[in-house]
Design a protein around this motif. Structure first.
Motif, PDB file in Angstrom:
ATOM      1  N   ARG B 267     -19.011  95.608  64.567  1.00 14.98           N
ATOM      2  CA  ARG B 267     -19.882  94.833  63.690  1.00 14.98           C
ATOM      3  C   ARG B 267     -19.053  93.892  62.809  1.00 14.98           C
ATOM      4  O   ARG B 267     -19.405  92.743  62.597  1.00 14.98           O
ATOM      5  CB  ARG B 267     -20.685  95.796  62.821  1.00 14.98           C
ATOM      6  CG  ARG B 267     -22.072  95.289  62.521  1.00 14.98           C
ATOM      7  CD  ARG B 267     -22.827  96.272  61.671  1.00 14.98           C
ATOM      8  NE  ARG B 267     -23.560  97.247  62.440  1.00 14.98           N
ATOM      9  CZ  ARG B 267     -23.344  98.549  62.415  1.00 14.98           C
ATOM     10  NH1 ARG B 267     -22.395  99.058  61.670  1.00 14.98           N
ATOM     11  NH2 ARG B 267     -24.083  99.353  63.130  1.00 14.98           N
ATOM     12  N   GLY B 271     -20.274  90.821  64.404  1.00 15.19           N
ATOM     13  CA  GLY B 271     -21.625  90.677  63.851  1.00 15.19           C
ATOM     14  C   GLY B 271     -22.575  91.807  64.188  1.00 15.19           C
ATOM     15  O   GLY B 271     -22.255  92.714  64.958  1.00 15.19           O
ATOM     16  N   THR B 272     -23.767  91.719  63.583  1.00 18.54           N
ATOM     17  CA  THR B 272     -24.727  92.818  63.619  1.00 18.54           C
ATOM     18  C   THR B 272     -25.741  92.719  64.755  1.00 18.54           C
ATOM     19  O   THR B 272     -26.485  93.643  64.984  1.00 18.54           O
ATOM     20  CB  THR B 272     -25.501  92.852  62.286  1.00 18.54           C
ATOM     21  OG1 THR B 272     -24.573  92.704  61.236  1.00 18.54           O
ATOM     22  CG2 THR B 272     -26.224  94.159  62.087  1.00 18.54           C
ATOM     23  N   ASP B 273     -25.775  91.589  65.433  1.00 17.34           N
ATOM     24  CA  ASP B 273     -26.785  91.382  66.466  1.00 17.34           C
ATOM     25  C   ASP B 273     -26.696  92.470  67.540  1.00 17.34           C
ATOM     26  O   ASP B 273     -25.736  92.532  68.304  1.00 17.34           O
ATOM     27  CB  ASP B 273     -26.565  89.995  67.089  1.00 17.34           C
ATOM     28  CG  ASP B 273     -27.726  89.608  67.979  1.00 17.34           C
ATOM     29  OD1 ASP B 273     -28.460  90.515  68.417  1.00 17.34           O
ATOM     30  OD2 ASP B 273     -27.878  88.404  68.222  1.00 17.34           O
TER      31      ASP B 273
END
Lengths: 487, 331
Positions: B267, B271-273
């Motif tokens: 993450r 990123g959080t996607d």
């Protein structure tokens, strides 16, 4: 667009909502108001389908919401709960993109040009595209809320439900967000149903207000139909007063505090009035309610000091507001707590009259210069007044006046002044008729707003009688003094 | 797909391939690259590669991948960065099953040595059902707080059961402790076959809900308003994550930190996607556990360290460093 029919229900066995029905047209903004615990948020949850009602139905575009699939419903309607923090950071673009969820389907659910367009547009509408790649957690509360609204707009549902969209935001952000939502309603026919805490904001931005009390509809209609003083006082059990908004045809309310700061009644005496070299001053320890046509702080307000200042005939009138402000500061008056008038008449020629009334003393202070006297009915015949001379009148009352009493007091005082000019045979030198005043007269009515309440101020009321008599006597005397000085 | 994501995927795949190669080639006997296809020149290396090291590496990879992807999904679902595959108590269920097998010296007919993983999986499955139905009993909407608290209750209770068996045991103490500390050694291909179906089903279940996980980050109500069938999706994610966790624990014991550290690192880097997070966590979880297993069997040869010790020793400092750096640069 939205039709709510006989909704009842709530958490567990205690019904919170009972028999709620209303209808919202497309392109309207409806505010839900009501005290804490009256069921505002619950109603919003029932409309959105998050909670099911025990009775009644929610119809959107002619179809019961239970007959829509979750995705279909999400394309018709969406709800934005109160500002929510997320545990993980996402960028603005990612957050807004989630709004396209109901429009995507299939195993791989590809991202299309339509999705891209909707996301771009939503970010533009809310003014967040410049933060596109910023992480949400580094934006201010107002910006975050705009991002969430952008997410809802990207979803492109025609009905938007909001739960206190401007909670915890400062007034600039509140305005920004509500202006933006309102623009979507007016321009793009978005339909909005929003819970509000702030009655004034709801009144300003909504076409219709739904006022709730104990899970029931108390009133539904345009803001001016719903926001009635007695109704709001009754529902919120709070003393309030409703006045017009200065710019919009919308009612605005103010809380009336029940704090007992003035336990002993305060009164005005002759000692509060002083005649100085450059001005006549009235100085009180507490503010009075004042209605005046003055140079500084005209209109309706609360002020503790009044001054009537003597200036030279060649005073530079073009910069009067700035100069007067500086003068007040220089003389040690608080500019926000002082009403200021101006005259060319020497302060020594001022007339102060005191009248003992059963409810308290009334003071009348007049400075009169009639060199520029005019008959108002003939004034259209002249271009401009070229000579100086003005009549300034103060009426200070120990008593409590209603708004209409203030206006009536002004009328009474004005009529009385005209009568005094008539009595003194002051002529308009151009039309050669009896003068009614001068082109620049100022009048101030002030009341302590304590003691006896006076609903009216017309000529046959107690207060009207003393105003009529007092202004007449003081003005006559002031004109006589003025003429004596001239000769 | 964006360039940065292409980079993320290719980096992760390269790391995984390198890890696998290191895992099969390093050890007491040297295995050259050619052994992969050439069985003639060096038959003993060939049999070491395919008979011992490859199943071990594959198993370690599957366990690490399962724990990492389940951790990523649970963290997203529970909206709690401190959640890991063990939060809901499912691993405790598997542990109770496994420890009970050792404690009572159980051995079921026909399946014999595979009694332990099988009972472990049954334990995990029963626990998952109990946790879910108990949480549902408290509140039907299956709120996140309810789930976490229910998980804590079950973990504590099952933890006490394990402690009880440890306290009462005599000669099996060492066996129980070493199982609890986790290991992928001496398992062979049958264990890989046993875990594989669960891994496939679990990963597919989670992957099908990658976009729903993104929506659920904004709360159940918002997710519902976005058109997510929250209740069904939640069950699917819980079932998938639990299946992966239960299977992993049953074959290898409780290996800590992988499910927490890998999703976090992924993450922070990419990123959080969840559309990418799940897959990337899967790949990197596999790499991490393969490397940790390599360290655990080579660092004090000829004996082995429990792999759970290595994951904690490597995971905790790396995690702290990234956490520290990130907070510093952002805050």
């Amino acid at each position: 667009m939205l039709n709510v029919q006989h909704i009842s229900g709530g958490y567990g066995n205690t019904p919170l909502l009972s028999d709620i029905s209303f209808h919202v047209e497309k392109g309207k903004m409806v505010g839900i108001l009501g005290p804490n615990g009256c069921g505002k948020s619950t109603l919003l949850k029932v409309i959105s389908g998050i909670m099911s009602p025990t009775f009644g139905s929610v119809i959107i575009d002619g179809k019961d919401i239970n007959h829509y699939s979750t995705r279909e419903l999400a394309r018709k309607m969406t709800i934005l709960p109160q500002l929510h923090a997320t545990a993980f950071s996402s960028t603005v673009r990612e957050t807004v993109s989630i709004g396209r969820y109901p429009h995507q389907s299939g195993f791989f659910s590809s991202w299309g040009a339509e999705d891209e367009r909707a996301v771009k547009k939503a970010m533009q509408q809310t003014g967040v595209e410049k933060y596109e790649d910023h992480y949400l957690e580094f934006l201010s509360g107002g910006e975050q809320q705009r991002v969430f609204i952008a997410q809802a707009l990207a979803q492109a549902s025609s009905l938007l439900l909001l739960d206190e969209p401007t909670n915890h935001l400062d007034i600039a952000h509140q305005k920004q967000i509500l202006d933006m939502i309102r623009r979507e309603v007016t321009k793009n026919k978005l339909t909005v149903v929003s819970v509000f805490h702030d009655i004034n904001l709801a009144s300003l931005y909504c076409d219709e207000i739904l006022l709730m009390e104990n899970g029931k509809v108390k009133a539904f209609g345009a803001p001016h139909e719903v926001l009635l003083e007695e109704q709001i006082e009754d529902v919120y059990r709070t003393r309030i007063s409703i006045k017009a908004h200065p710019e919009q045809p919308k009612p605005q309310m103010t809380i009336l505090p029940d704090v007992d700061e003035h336990s002993e009644e305060k009164i005005i005496t002759i000692n509060h009035l002083n005649i100085r070299e450059e001005y006549i001053e009235f100085k009180s320890s507490f503010p009075l309610r004042v209605l005046s046509s003055s140079v500084h702080n005209a209109g309706l307000g609360w002020y503790a000091n009044f001054i009537n200042r003597t200036v030279q005939p060649d005073y530079d009138i073009d910069h009067v507001h700035e100069e007067y402000y500086q003068y007040l500061v220089h003389e040690g008056f608080s500019p926000t707590n002082t009403v200021g008038m101006m005259t060319a008449v020497d302060t020594k020629k001022a007339v102060i009259k005191k009248y003992e009334m059963p409810y308290g003393e009334v003071f009348v202070v007049v400075t009169a210069g009639v060199g520029n006297a005019i008959d108002v009915s003939q004034s259209y015949k002249r271009k401009y007044g070229d000579r100086v001379g003005t009549i300034n009148t103060w009426v200070i009352i120990n008593g409590k006046l209603s708004d209409e009493a203030f206006v009536q007091a002004m009328m009474t005082a004005t009529e009385s002044k005209s009568k005094a000019l008539q009595h003194e045979e002051v002529y308009d030198c151009i039309s050669d008729t009896l003068a009614t005043g001068t082109p620049t007269d100022s009048l101030l009515i002030a009341a302590t707003q304590q003691g006896k309440f006076m609903q009216y101020g017309g000529p046959i009321t107690e207060v009207g009688q003393v105003i009529g008599r007092g202004v007449f006597e003081a003005t006559v005397e002031a004109i006589q003094t003025y003429r004596k000085g001239d000769s | 797909m964006k360039k940065s994501m292409m980079f993320a995927y290719s980096t992760s795949i390269i790391i995984l391939l390198v890890s696998i190669w290191l895992g099969v080639s390093i050890g007491s006997a040297n295995v050259p690259l050619s052994t992969l296809w050439d069985s003639e020149t060096n038959p003993s290396a060939y049999s070491i590669l395919w008979g011992i090291r490859m199943p071990r590496v594959v198993l370690a990879g599957l366990v690490g991948a399962s724990l990492a992807i389940a951790g990523a999904a649970f963290q997203g679902l529970l909206k709690n960065p401190l959640a890991d595959p063990y939060t809901l108590g499912i691993s405790s269920g598997a542990s109770v099953g496994a420890v009970a097998t050792i404690f009572f010296s159980l051995s079921l007919p026909i399946i014999g040595v595979y009694t332990l993983p099988l009972i472990g999986m049954i334990g995990a499955f029963i626990t998952m059902m109990l946790v879910l139905s108990f949480a549902r009993l408290i509140d039907r909407t299956l709120k996140m707080e309810t789930l976490i608290l229910t998980g804590v209750i079950f973990s504590s209770f099952l933890g006490a059961c394990i402690s009880l068996m440890i306290a009462l045991t005599g000669q099996q103490l060492r066996e129980i402790t070493s199982w609890l500390l986790g290991s992928v050694s001496m398992r062979g291909w049958p264990y890989v076959q046993m875990i594989l179906p669960f891994v496939v089903i679990g990963v597919v279940l989670l992957w099908l809900n990658r976009r729903e996980l993104n929506a659920m980050m904004y709360g159940d109500e918002r997710a519902q308003a976005l058109g997510v069938n929250v209740k069904n999706r939640k069950y699917a994610i819980l079932a998938g994550g639990s299946m992966l966790t239960g299977a992993a624990v049953a074959v290898s014991g409780t290996i800590g930190f992988v499910g927490l550290v890998v999703p976090h690192m992924t993450r922070m880097l990419w990123g959080t996607d969840h559309r990418h997070l799940l897959t990337l966590s899967f790949l990197n979880g596999a790499s991490l556990l393969i490397l940790c297993d390599l360290v655990s069997r080579t660092i004090i040869t000829p004996s082995e360290l429990p792999i759970g010790v290595i994951t904690a020793f490597i995971g905790a400092p790396v995690f702290s460093y990234i956490f520290f750096k990130q907070r510093r640069s952002r805050g």
